[in-house]
Design an enzyme around this catalytic site. Structure first.
Site, PDB file in Angstrom:
ATOM      1  CE  LYS A 106      -9.725  -3.388   7.120  1.00  0.00           C
ATOM      2  NZ  LYS A 106      -8.591  -3.663   6.543  1.00  0.00           N
TER       3      LYS A 106
HETATM    4  C1  LIG Z   1      -7.747  -2.570   6.135  1.00  0.00           C
HETATM    5  C2  LIG Z   1      -6.242  -2.762   6.257  1.00  0.00           C
HETATM    6  C3  LIG Z   1      -5.188  -1.694   6.467  1.00  0.00           C
HETATM    7  C4  LIG Z   1      -5.417  -0.568   6.577  1.00  0.00           C
HETATM    8  O1  LIG Z   1      -6.078  -0.149   7.811  1.00  0.00           O
HETATM    9  P1  LIG Z   1      -6.892   1.212   8.229  1.00  0.00           P
HETATM   10  O2  LIG Z   1      -7.264   0.912   9.747  1.00  0.00           O
HETATM   11  O3  LIG Z   1      -7.920   1.007   7.401  1.00  0.00           O
HETATM   12  O4  LIG Z   1      -5.839   2.172   7.992  1.00  0.00           O
HETATM   13  C5  LIG Z   1      -3.961  -2.338   6.353  1.00  0.00           C
HETATM   14  N1  LIG Z   1      -3.446  -3.576   5.892  1.00  0.00           N
HETATM   15  C6  LIG Z   1      -4.521  -4.542   5.708  1.00  0.00           C
HETATM   16  C7  LIG Z   1      -3.923  -5.825   5.488  1.00  0.00           C
HETATM   17  C8  LIG Z   1      -5.832  -4.235   5.838  1.00  0.00           C
HETATM   18  O5  LIG Z   1      -6.720  -5.041   5.722  1.00  0.00           O
END
Ligand SMILES: *Cc1c(COP(=O)(O)O)cnc(C)c1O
Length: 440
Positions: A106
């Site tokens: 993220k």
């Molecule tokens: C947010 C997140 C996901 C999921 O990603 P999306 O784009 O919401 O499908 C997967 N793994 C981690 C570690 C995350 O923080």
């Protein structure tokens, strides 16, 4: 390039789409078409750096709304860490997206969104409101930290985030304020909505939310699909991506990359027990559910927000979905076994989210054994599987150590958070008190 709401009632430019986040009709902004990259770009791909790729791809979406010079500067700042494709076995690679400041993927989206918001707000003071159940808040805080003219208010539920997560939310200082709410994550979300729609606050400040539906978080997530090809295409095999999915932003960004011309053979949507999308592909009916708690908790989503974007990319046609995406759901038990197996066979430590992606690749590979000939004719079985490793295992140290029965090393970057002092302001679930604090 125009940006159009998935519900078609609003059309605007990229600046407004980014500053607003959500369209007034409740839809999500999408570019009016997916731009195409030329053959020269693809021929030259292995010679490009991650930053050069980021610039070329972003330019297609942002057009003339920002100068090349400013965009280059932003991209270089956002992508100031590595995203290596690390070999697990001969035909499996992990694209490690966790080398940013908070050690989860993220960071990529949040850092880009923060800088684009600062750029488009043109120095007008802005307040960013973010409710978080853990991971998103820290990426947002880190992304906006020290960004001029922007103050960030993180609302998190007291006692309901892990100790490390709390430190990653509350130790920034400067323009980041942590509001510790004596309630649940839902209470935090409700308070955030009340703040964002309050007339008096809106008169006094420019308010915006930093949630995951912002188009500025999606665009940069397509960069690293190209970057994976730049690193791996010399192996001369087709490439399949397995994406551990919750809100499906990561996967949607991959679909953007493919539509831009990147020859991805197949996407695998790998989920935990929250299986709305796998069920949809099976039955053709979409049914949102309450989320279930799992050990890959960043994917505990019962009504994925980006489903609406995927639907619009596939013109609401389930057979189009099925052509591009295979989807599988896995239990916590299967996830734990995968973590143990990959550690034992290949010496690689997966976090629980990456382990779900690994299971997706393995299941897809096995599906060729029993597939009808037409599938085998359509797809090449001899492919490179790339799993997106979305978080460093140390972010989930309790689970990982418990499953692998061994200590794992905590990177300096995370250890540094633990040593810092928590600073938060406590609130009961009371909008008036929170408002008073913001008005000061
Ligand atoms: C947010 C997140 C996901 C999921 O990603 P999306 O784009 O919401 O499908 C997967 N793994 C981690 C570690 C995350 O923080």
């Amino acid at each position: 390039m125009k940006y159009i709401s998935t519900r078609k009632q609003e059309e605007t430019n990229i600046k407004t789409a980014i500053l607003k986040g959500l369209a007034d009709d409740g839809g999500l902004f999408m570019p009016e078409y997916i731009p195409q990259l030329d053959a020269e770009f693809f021929e030259n791909l292995p010679n490009l750096s991650l930053q050069e790729i980021g610039f070329r791809v972003a330019k297609e979406f942002l057009g003339e709304s920002i100068s090349d010079e400013n965009l280059k500067e932003i991209i270089d700042e956002v992508l100031n860490f590595e995203i290596p494709a690390v070999k697990i076995s001969d035909n499996i690679y992990a694209l490690e997206l966790f080398h940013g400041p908070t050690m989860a993927f993220k960071d990529v989206g949040a850092r880009f969104m923060a800088r684009m918001m600062a750029y488009f707000s043109e120095g007008k003071p802005m307040k960013v409101i973010a409710a978080t159940s853990g991971d998103t808040g820290s990426a947002v805080a880190s992304g906006f930290f020290n960004v001029f003219g922007i103050e960030v208010y993180i609302l998190y539920p007291k006692g309901k985030v892990s100790p490390l997560q709390e430190k990653q939310l509350t130790t920034w200082g400067g323009n980041i304020k942590a509001l510790e709410i004596d309630g649940t994550f839902d209470d935090c979300q409700t308070l955030a909505k009340q703040i964002l729609s309050d007339e008096e606050l809106n008169q006094k400040f420019t308010l915006t939310s930093a949630n995951s539906i912002n188009i500025a978080r999606l665009i940069p997530q397509s960069f690293y699909y190209f970057w994976a090809f730049a690193q791996l295409q010399n192996l001369g095999k087709p490439i399949v991506f397995s994406v551990p999915s919750g809100n499906f932003g990561n996967l949607t960004a991959g679909l953007f990359a493919k539509k831009m011309g990147l020859p991805i053979q197949q996407f695998i949507a790998s989920t935990n027990a929250n299986d709305v999308v796998p069920k949809f592909l099976e039955s053709g009916h979409y049914e949102a559910k309450l989320s279930k708690q799992t050990i890959s908790n960043a994917m505990d989503v019962g009504n994925p927000s980006n489903f609406e974007r995927m639907k619009s990319l596939f013109n609401n046609d389930v057979s189009e979905f099925r052509k591009e995406i295979e989807a599988y759901s896995f239990s916590d038990d299967e996830t734990k076994k995968a973590m143990i197996k990959v550690k034992k066979d290949f010496g690689y430590t997966l976090d629980p989210h990456g382990a779900v992606a690994y299971l997706g690749l393995e299941t897809f590979r096995k599906s060729f054994d029993s597939a009808p000939d037409d599938k085998n004719a359509l797809l090449d079985k001899d492919f490179i599987g790339v799993l997106l490793e979305t978080a460093h295992p140390a972010k989930f140290v309790e689970v990982v150590e418990n499953v692998l029965k061994e200590k794992i090393e905590i990177p300096e970057k995370l250890e540094a958070f633990r040593k810092k002092e928590k600073r938060s302001v406590e609130f009961a679930v009371d909008f008036e008190l929170v408002k008073e604090f913001l008005m000061e």
